[in-house]
Structure formats: structure tokens, C-alpha cells
Design a protein around this motif. Structure first.
Motif, PDB file in Angstrom:
ATOM      1  N   GLY A  33       0.792  -1.222   0.000  1.00 49.80           N
ATOM      2  CA  GLY A  33       0.000   0.000   0.000  1.00 49.80           C
ATOM      3  C   GLY A  33       0.824   1.272   0.000  1.00 49.80           C
ATOM      4  O   GLY A  33       0.265   2.374   0.063  1.00 49.80           O
ATOM      5  N   SER A  34       2.148   1.156  -0.047  1.00 47.54           N
ATOM      6  CA  SER A  34       3.031   2.325  -0.105  1.00 47.54           C
ATOM      7  C   SER A  34       4.394   1.865  -0.589  1.00 47.54           C
ATOM      8  O   SER A  34       4.673   0.668  -0.634  1.00 47.54           O
ATOM      9  N   ASP A  35       5.267   2.824  -0.937  1.00 50.68           N
ATOM     10  CA  ASP A  35       6.616   2.442  -1.347  1.00 50.68           C
ATOM     11  C   ASP A  35       7.549   2.452  -0.136  1.00 50.68           C
ATOM     12  O   ASP A  35       7.157   2.824   0.972  1.00 50.68           O
ATOM     13  N   HIS A  36       8.803   2.061  -0.378  1.00 44.74           N
ATOM     14  CA  HIS A  36       9.743   1.892   0.733  1.00 44.74           C
ATOM     15  C   HIS A  36      10.257   3.221   1.285  1.00 44.74           C
ATOM     16  O   HIS A  36      10.886   3.245   2.349  1.00 44.74           O
ATOM     17  N   LEU A  37      10.012   4.323   0.574  1.00 41.29           N
ATOM     18  CA  LEU A  37      10.498   5.629   1.031  1.00 41.29           C
ATOM     19  C   LEU A  37       9.450   6.434   1.797  1.00 41.29           C
ATOM     20  O   LEU A  37       9.792   7.417   2.456  1.00 41.29           O
ATOM     21  N   THR A  38       8.189   6.024   1.724  1.00 43.40           N
ATOM     22  CA  THR A  38       7.118   6.760   2.389  1.00 43.40           C
ATOM     23  C   THR A  38       7.259   6.669   3.909  1.00 43.40           C
ATOM     24  O   THR A  38       7.447   5.567   4.458  1.00 43.40           O
TER      25      THR A  38
ATOM     26  N   PRO B 199       2.876  -5.038  13.827  1.00 45.24           N
ATOM     27  CA  PRO B 199       2.126  -5.527  12.661  1.00 45.24           C
ATOM     28  C   PRO B 199       0.627  -5.468  12.903  1.00 45.24           C
ATOM     29  O   PRO B 199       0.144  -5.807  13.982  1.00 45.24           O
ATOM     30  N   GLY B 200      -0.089  -5.031  11.881  1.00 46.68           N
ATOM     31  CA  GLY B 200      -1.537  -4.912  11.990  1.00 46.68           C
ATOM     32  C   GLY B 200      -2.181  -4.891  10.631  1.00 46.68           C
ATOM     33  O   GLY B 200      -1.555  -5.212   9.604  1.00 46.68           O
ATOM     34  N   GLY B 201      -3.432  -4.495  10.595  1.00 46.64           N
ATOM     35  CA  GLY B 201      -4.184  -4.519   9.359  1.00 46.64           C
ATOM     36  C   GLY B 201      -3.658  -3.560   8.314  1.00 46.64           C
ATOM     37  O   GLY B 201      -3.558  -3.883   7.141  1.00 46.64           O
ATOM     38  N   GLU B 202      -3.299  -2.334   8.718  1.00 44.70           N
ATOM     39  CA  GLU B 202      -2.822  -1.339   7.760  1.00 44.70           C
ATOM     40  C   GLU B 202      -1.382  -1.574   7.360  1.00 44.70           C
ATOM     41  O   GLU B 202      -0.996  -1.354   6.208  1.00 44.70           O
ATOM     42  N   HIS B 203      -0.584  -2.004   8.310  1.00 40.27           N
ATOM     43  CA  HIS B 203       0.834  -2.286   8.046  1.00 40.27           C
ATOM     44  C   HIS B 203       1.095  -3.744   8.444  1.00 40.27           C
ATOM     45  O   HIS B 203       1.244  -4.065   9.620  1.00 40.27           O
ATOM     46  N   TRP B 204       1.151  -4.610   7.434  1.00 41.38           N
ATOM     47  CA  TRP B 204       1.273  -6.047   7.693  1.00 41.38           C
ATOM     48  C   TRP B 204       2.472  -6.389   8.570  1.00 41.38           C
ATOM     49  O   TRP B 204       2.373  -7.207   9.469  1.00 41.38           O
ATOM     50  N   PHE B 205       3.602  -5.786   8.282  1.00 42.96           N
ATOM     51  CA  PHE B 205       4.843  -6.089   9.004  1.00 42.96           C
ATOM     52  C   PHE B 205       5.194  -5.010  10.022  1.00 42.96           C
ATOM     53  O   PHE B 205       6.292  -5.003  10.559  1.00 42.96           O
TER      54      PHE B 205
ATOM     55  N   VAL C  82       7.373  -1.546   6.985  1.00 46.99           N
ATOM     56  CA  VAL C  82       8.387  -2.598   6.959  1.00 46.99           C
ATOM     57  C   VAL C  82       8.126  -3.576   5.819  1.00 46.99           C
ATOM     58  O   VAL C  82       9.065  -4.099   5.205  1.00 46.99           O
ATOM     59  N   ALA C  83       6.851  -3.838   5.512  1.00 50.22           N
ATOM     60  CA  ALA C  83       6.531  -4.736   4.398  1.00 50.22           C
ATOM     61  C   ALA C  83       7.037  -4.163   3.079  1.00 50.22           C
ATOM     62  O   ALA C  83       7.659  -4.873   2.275  1.00 50.22           O
ATOM     63  N   ALA C  84       6.781  -2.876   2.843  1.00 47.96           N
ATOM     64  CA  ALA C  84       7.243  -2.245   1.609  1.00 47.96           C
ATOM     65  C   ALA C  84       8.767  -2.260   1.520  1.00 47.96           C
ATOM     66  O   ALA C  84       9.334  -2.525   0.451  1.00 47.96           O
ATOM     67  N   GLN C  85       9.424  -2.002   2.634  1.00 50.65           N
ATOM     68  CA  GLN C  85      10.885  -2.021   2.635  1.00 50.65           C
ATOM     69  C   GLN C  85      11.428  -3.430   2.431  1.00 50.65           C
ATOM     70  O   GLN C  85      12.418  -3.632   1.737  1.00 50.65           O
ATOM     71  N   THR C  86      10.774  -4.414   3.052  1.00 46.32           N
ATOM     72  CA  THR C  86      11.223  -5.802   2.891  1.00 46.32           C
ATOM     73  C   THR C  86      11.073  -6.258   1.450  1.00 46.32           C
ATOM     74  O   THR C  86      11.988  -6.889   0.889  1.00 46.32           O
ATOM     75  N   PHE C  87       9.946  -5.958   0.822  1.00 52.18           N
ATOM     76  CA  PHE C  87       9.739  -6.355  -0.569  1.00 52.18           C
ATOM     77  C   PHE C  87      10.735  -5.660  -1.495  1.00 52.18           C
ATOM     78  O   PHE C  87      11.281  -6.281  -2.415  1.00 52.18           O
TER      79      PHE C  87
END
Length: 287
Positions: free
Chosen positions: A45-50, A60-66, A75-80
Motif C-alpha cells: 500500500g506504499s513504497d519503501h520511502l514513504t 504488525p496490523g491490518g494497515e501495516h502487515w509487518f 516494513v513490508a514495503a521495505q522488505t519487498f
């Protein structure tokens, strides 16, 4: 009573079957990782720089998986994104190092004599050098530069052992009838290597590429962890591990998810490479 098939009775029939299962498992895992790496911003839902300063170090929760990081990064966007960068570096290193190993090893084995001896002596000297120390010393020279320089630096220390294996295989193939016939017809060494030696060593090269990807990913992660690899604002799995290591106990999700992604990535590549090796090699281990 269960009857055993011929493939189950004969040991040689079990290895290809096990290799197929391992390769398929590794390929499926790697495909899922590639999909996640490519579609990272969409999935997270966002890029790694946001950065969201109203959501710093959230679990970890609904809006931010990791969960989120120290600056509110997802963290999910950064991990991917880090997984994509690490895989890209690993594949690039594997292709460059395998091509260099094929070139050096085949020429050394085909030429023989003093050229072969000098080449293998050089390879042995390079094998003694500790790669991480050399790259760490040279890292200020390409600090702030393209990550392609890191690829070249890692690839420079990944080709020596494969070159020795390819040279050994070349020593066998150069005595074969088709190489002798090509030599008698006046074919150049480059043509012999490209048209006769490399195609007959293709299984060995494919195995080397797949296994080197995992080694290169680990090498990149280690260098980035100590600050010698990918530099911010870009991130790789090693960079994320370095950032999250200080919060591994207090905010574990910042460290655990990138570490898990690294383990799964290396495991998937290892399964694929080992499966291909078992599938292509014969019952006795000979290609």
C-alpha cells in the motif's frame, strides 16, 4: 503389501525424482518471492520511502502487515523492495561470475601447458584473499556510486572455484572426438569453446548460476549489514538487517521480517539449484 517400483528400488531412480521435487519447491517459492518483490508497493500500500510520522514503530496490523520502522516506514514495503534489490544483485553476480568462470576455465583447460599452470596459480592466489575484507577496503572508492559497482566487486570473488571445476571438465572434453575433429579442421579456440565445450558443460553452468545466486545474496547482505553495500535511501535485505538489529529485542518486527525474507530467499534458491543438480546428474554423480 506395497510393491516397490523400479525407480524406488534402484538408487539412481530416486535422485532424479527427489531433484524434481526439490527444484519444483524452490521454483514455486522463488516465484512467490519474485511476485512479492515486484508487486511490493501494491501489496504493502506504499513504497519503501514513504514515512508516516503518526505511525512510528507500530506493531504488525491490518494497515501495516509487518509493522512500521523508526521513521514510520512500512516494513513490508521495505522488505519487498530490499528483497527485489538483493535478488537483482544476486542474479547479476551469478551471471557475471559464471560467464567469467566459463571463459577462464575453458581457455585454461583447452590451452594446457604453461598457460594453464599460470592461470590456475592466479586462481589459487585469489582464493586466498578474504573477499569481505578486500571489498570493505575498496568500498570508499565506489561509495555513493551505482549498485552495479557492488555487483562487480562481489562477482570478482565468486568465479574462482567454478573456474577450477570448468577447467577440470574441459580437460576431459578436449580429448573427445568432436573437439579433436574441430581442432583438425582448423577451428579457432574461441569457436571450439563456444560451439563445443560450453554446450556440453551447460548443466554444470546452470547449476553454478543457481547456487551462486544464493551465495551472492548472502555476500551482499553481509556487506550491506556492515555498511559496505547498498547505501540509503536505497535498501536491500542486508541494509534492513543492519537498521533493525538495534531494535531486534524491543521492536522485533523491524528485524524479524527482513531476516525471514533473507532466509526464505536463500533457501528457495538453494533448493532450486540442488534440485537441478540432482535432476541433471546421473546415479553415480557423473554428468
Amino acid at each position: 503389501m506395497t510393491l516397490l517400483t523400479a525407480d524406488e528400488v534402484v538408487p539412481g531412480g530416486f535422485a532424479p525424482r527427489r531433484g524434481t521435487m526439490m527444484a519444483a519447491t524452490g521454483a514455486v517459492l522463488l516465484l512467490l518471492l519474485l511476485i512479492a518483490a515486484v508487486l511490493g508497493p501494491v501489496l504493502a500500500g506504499s513504497d519503501h520511502l514513504t514515512q508516516r510520522h503518526d505511525a512510528i514503530l507500530n506493531p504488525p496490523g491490518g494497515e501495516h502487515w509487518f509493522g512500521t520502522g523508526r521513521l514510520g516506514e512500512d516494513v513490508a514495503a521495505q522488505t519487498f523492495h530490499g528483497m527485489r534489490k538483493s535478488l537483482l544483485i544476486g542474479v547479476a553476480v551469478a551471471l557475471i561470475s559464471t560467464a567469467l568462470a566459463a571463459l577462464v576455465g575453458s581457455f585454461a583447460g583447452l590451452l594446457g601447458g604453461r598457460a594453464d599452470g599460470m592461470t590456475m596459480w592466479t586462481v589459487d592466489v585469489l582464493l586466498v584473499l578474504p573477499p569481505i575484507v578486500v571489498v570493505a577496503v575498496l568500498s570508499p572508492m565506489f561509495a555513493g556510486g551505482s549498485w552495479l559497482l557492488l555487483v562487480v566487486a562481489i562477482a570478482a570473488f565468486q568465479w574462482m572455484l567454478p573456474a577450477r571445476m570448468i577447467r577440470s571438465r574441459t580437460l576431459v572434453l578436449r580429448e573427445s572426438g568432436f573437439v579433436r575433429a574441430a581442432t583438425a579442421m582448423g577451428a579457432s579456440r574461441v569457436r571450439i569453446i563456444c560451439r563445443h565445450l560450453v554446450p556440453n558443460m551447460l548443466p554444470l553452468l546452470v547449476i553454478d548460476v543457481t547456487l551462486t545466486v544464493g551465495t551472492a545474496v548472502i555476500a551482499e547482505a553481509g556487506l550491506s549489514y556492515f555498511g559496505f553495500g547498498v547505501q540509503p535511501p536505497d535498501v536491500s535485505l542486508g541494509t534492513l538487517l543492519s537498521i533493525g538489529s538495534t531494535s531486534a529485542v524491543t521492536f522485533p518486527w523491524v528485524f524479524v521480517f527482513p531476516a525471514t525474507a533473507l532466509v526464505i530467499t536463500v533457501m528457495a534458491v538453494g533448493l532450486l539449484g540442488e534440485g537441478i543438480r540432482l535432476r541433471l546428474e546421473g546415479p553415480s554423480g557423473e554428468r
